[in-house]
Design an enzyme around this catalytic site. Structure first.
Site: not given
Length: 734
Positions: A611, A654
């Protein structure tokens, strides 16, 4: 009184010849059907022996193959087993057998051609099957049974895998006997295969399958139960009765109340019997039909005799018949004087009644009348009449069409009898119109087929290509020299084989293989990629008349672009558009497959969950365009650190996932740190060319087969590790 007695004698005689015809036909047809059944039995026997001999040969070759010997000799190493599974799968596909598998000396299956299926044989013990003990003690064995795993009827052939006189294990080759259903389409009538326990283990009639002839002995029941050969609870005696008391020797049998002509053929190699049945109803119906026909003929003869005997109102009766015919009829005697003429003739030729008032009307009178009114075209009526009479006096039968001035088309048929001349006149105007319409429709159809984008061929029962269109030659890139009104199918196959359309191999062997397959006239549908890269979809359908194949029609469609588009659509469906990584759906699908593989092999597997730290601020500060470029750069950098076997996907926003086959905890953490450092070193620039950097947090988890984890469990554990990395300050691996 005399007439009654005469009629009784004639009736008795007709019944006698009818009975005689029935019995003669019945005996002749029974012999013919018996020979036919015998021929079909031998054909089926030859086919079956050929298939079984092929399996025996395959088993012999595999028992001596180094790959199988090495696998059993190397203590069943995983790498060796994987190679053996692939070898068995490839061999099974090439030889078109059902399954091939290897057992160790205890009967445990260690490798199989169906290793990649949920119902594979690996890990299952079949030591209770006779083919295992036979191969272990006698080096070879065979057994017929319904598969414990596959649930399909199959024939198993086993061979001992030996090296230096020592038995290493057993190889088993199986063929599914369900494929015999294809043969049943070509063999009309019912038939069945019976084993040495008198059990019908296969039949063209499902009502006969797994039925026994007579009661199964206690010994046989015990053996079936011990070897799990058949589902014993489903086997019940069949309601069958024979003319001799012994079904194996009977010529006629009764099954469920239906009578059949039977034929039994024994197969010594397998101790099986082939039972062929042909319904007696066909013979009885044909015999009855012949009996009726003969009786009818006898009755007609009787009527004719009776009519001649009475000699009354013959001319009147004949005239009545002629008047009711749909065609015009004339009957002239040897001197061409008119004896009979019906009203239909007068109507068709528009003859006036005055022509027939004289009882001695001659053919010459009718011909002169026609000539005078222009029926025979321009010319002197007297000369035209002479010519017509001359042609008639040649006493030759004739058939021709004549178009009358009013447009009516007549078919004229003249036939000389021993002392008379008969002519019929049939109005075929509508038929001619229909024929012209059919020709026009055929022309339209021809034009339509020639302008189709897809190729079309029509092949007759002798494998002659009797029709083809231009698209066929274009799609297959055939030369004009092959264009003939009727092409030979084998010439086309030979030309294709010579230019490599069917791959390497003997050209004539290619020709014979395809010709033999085509003679079965079976529907087929397949795709063929030509050497020029184009893909053709080939579809063949048999042409049938009254259920009998007499050729087939084949279409050829260029689906190259369709295939490319389908491949592109599959790629788009599985790929994230921005990063060109796998999307979440496809990534989780691949991960699920990898987990199942690890369950079978016991290999290691690690999962990384990544992430981007504070990625929202990148979008807020620099805009979504820079954010998208950042995600693309991130994906590219990560892929540069991965191996070819590692799989990466974008799970959303993301968040990204990576799974590492054959990788334990230490290797996973090393790779995760390498990725984290590589991301930290990336130099990104905003729209003003100002550099900026990003960091990534990574959660790591390792698959543990002891806990029977699913894909969701792995993702959840990796997510918890990622959460720890975030809570401990980000830009780290946990």
């Amino acid at each position: 009184m005399k007439n009654g007695f005469f009629l009784s004698v004639i009736s008795g005689f007709i019944l006698f010849i009818g009975w005689l015809a029935y019995n003669t036909t019945y005996q002749d047809l029974s012999k013919q059907y018996s020979v036919h059944l015998s021929d079909k039995s031998q054909l089926f026997k030859s086919y079956l022996k050929g298939e079984l001999d092929k399996v025996q040969l395959v088993a012999d070759m595999l028992s001596r193959h180094p790959v199988l010997q090495n696998t059993l000799q190397t203590s069943l190493q995983p790498t060796s087993l994987e190679q053996t599974n692939l070898f068995l799968q490839s061999t099974n596909d090439r030889l078109k057998t059902a399954d091939i598998f290897i057992m160790d000396r205890s009967g445990l299956t260690v490798a199989a051609s169906n290793f990649n299926k949920d119902t594979n044989f690996i890990g299952k013990n079949y030591a209770f099957r006779p083919y295992f003990t036979q191969a272990l003690t006698k080096q070879k064995g065979q057994f017929l049974a319904i598969g414990v795993t596959s649930k399909k009827l199959g024939f198993y052939v086993s061979r001992a895998i030996m090296l230096n006189g020592q038995t290493l294990g057993i190889v088993v080759v199986k063929i599914d006997l369900d494929q015999l259903h294809h043969l049943t389409q070509d063999l009309k009538g019912d038939f069945a295969l019976m084993d040495n326990k008198n059990i019908l283990f296969f039949s063209s009639n499902d009502n006969y399958t797994l039925k026994s002839i007579g009661t199964i002995s206690a010994k046989d029941r015990l053996e079936i139960t011990r070897t799990r050969q058949y589902p014993i609870t489903r086997i019940v005696p069949i309601d069958i009765k024979s003319s001799t008391g012994n079904i194996l020797d009977a010529k006629t049998v009764s099954i469920f109340g239906h009578r059949y002509l039977s034929q039994n053929t024994y197969i010594q190699e397998t101790d099986w019997s082939i039972l062929m049945f042909s319904p007696l109803m066909k013979i009885e119906r044909t015999s009855l039909t012949n009996s009726i026909l003969v009786s009818a003929v006898g009755f007609i003869i009787f009527i004719a005799f009776y009519t001649m005997y009475k000699r009354r109102i013959d001319n009147e009766r004949l005239q009545t018949i002629v008047e009711n015919l749909p065609s015009g009829v004339t009957l002239f005697d040897e001197d061409l004087k008119l004896l009979i003429c019906n009203d239909k003739l007068k109507e068709l030729l528009e003859f006036p009644d005055t022509l027939f008032q004289d009882r001695h009307t001659k053919l010459e009178d009718l011909l002169r009348y026609n000539a005078e009114r222009g029926e025979y075209g321009e010319g002197d009526p007297i000369e035209l009449t002479k010519q017509a009479m001359h042609r008639t006096q040649l006493r030759k039968d004739h058939v021709f069409e004549r178009t009358r001035p009013n447009g009516t088309v007549l078919e004229v048929r003249g036939k000389w009898l021993r002392n008379a001349f008969v002519t019929t006149y049939t109005d075929i105007t509508e038929r001619k119109k229909a024929e012209e319409e059919a020709k026009r429709n055929a022309s339209y159809l021809q034009a339509l087929l020639q302008n189709l984008d897809q190729g079309v061929t029509v092949i007759d029962e002798k494998l002659n290509i009797v029709y083809w269109n231009k698209a066929f030659f274009k799609l297959l890139d055939l030369p004009d020299s092959l264009m003939k009104p009727v092409m030979k199918y084998d010439d086309l196959i030979r030309y294709n084989a010579k230019r490599g359309e069917y791959g390497p191999g003997d050209i004539e062997q290619h020709v014979q293989t395809r010709v033999q397959a085509s003679l079965k006239f079976e529907p087929h549908h397949f795709e063929r990629t030509r050497p020029d890269g184009r893909t053709l979809e080939v579809t063949g359908k048999p042409l049938k008349i009254n259920g009998q194949s007499f050729g087939f029609i084949t279409t050829y469609v260029d689906i190259t672009e369709h295939k490319r588009m389908a491949s592109r659509l599959r790629e788009m469906a599985n790929t994230d558009v921005l990063t060109e990584l796998y999307n979440r759906r496809y990534f989780t699908t691949l991960l699920t497959r990898e987990i199942k593989r690890c369950e079978r092999t016991g290999h290691a597997l690690s999962v990384l969950l990544l992430d981007l730290d504070h990625f929202k601020s990148v979008n807020d500060r620099f805009g979504h365009n820079i954010g998208d470029l950042t995600l693309k750069s991130f994906a590219k950098t990560c892929k540069g650190e991965l191996r070819d076997i590692d799989i990466m996907g974008r799970l959303g926003g993301e968040e990204f996932g990576i799974y590492l086959p054959e990788t334990g905890r230490d290797g996973a953490f090393i790779l995760a740190e390498r990725i984290r450092e590589a991301i930290g070193k990336m130099e990104l620039r905003d729209e003003n060319d100002t550099p900026f950097h990003i960091t990534v947090s990574i959660g790591v988890c390792v698959y543990d087969s002891m806990f029977d984890e699913r894909m969701e469990d792995l993702i959840k554990r990796a997510d918890k590790a990622l959460y720890r990395a975030k809570s401990q300050g980000r830009n780290r691996v946990c």
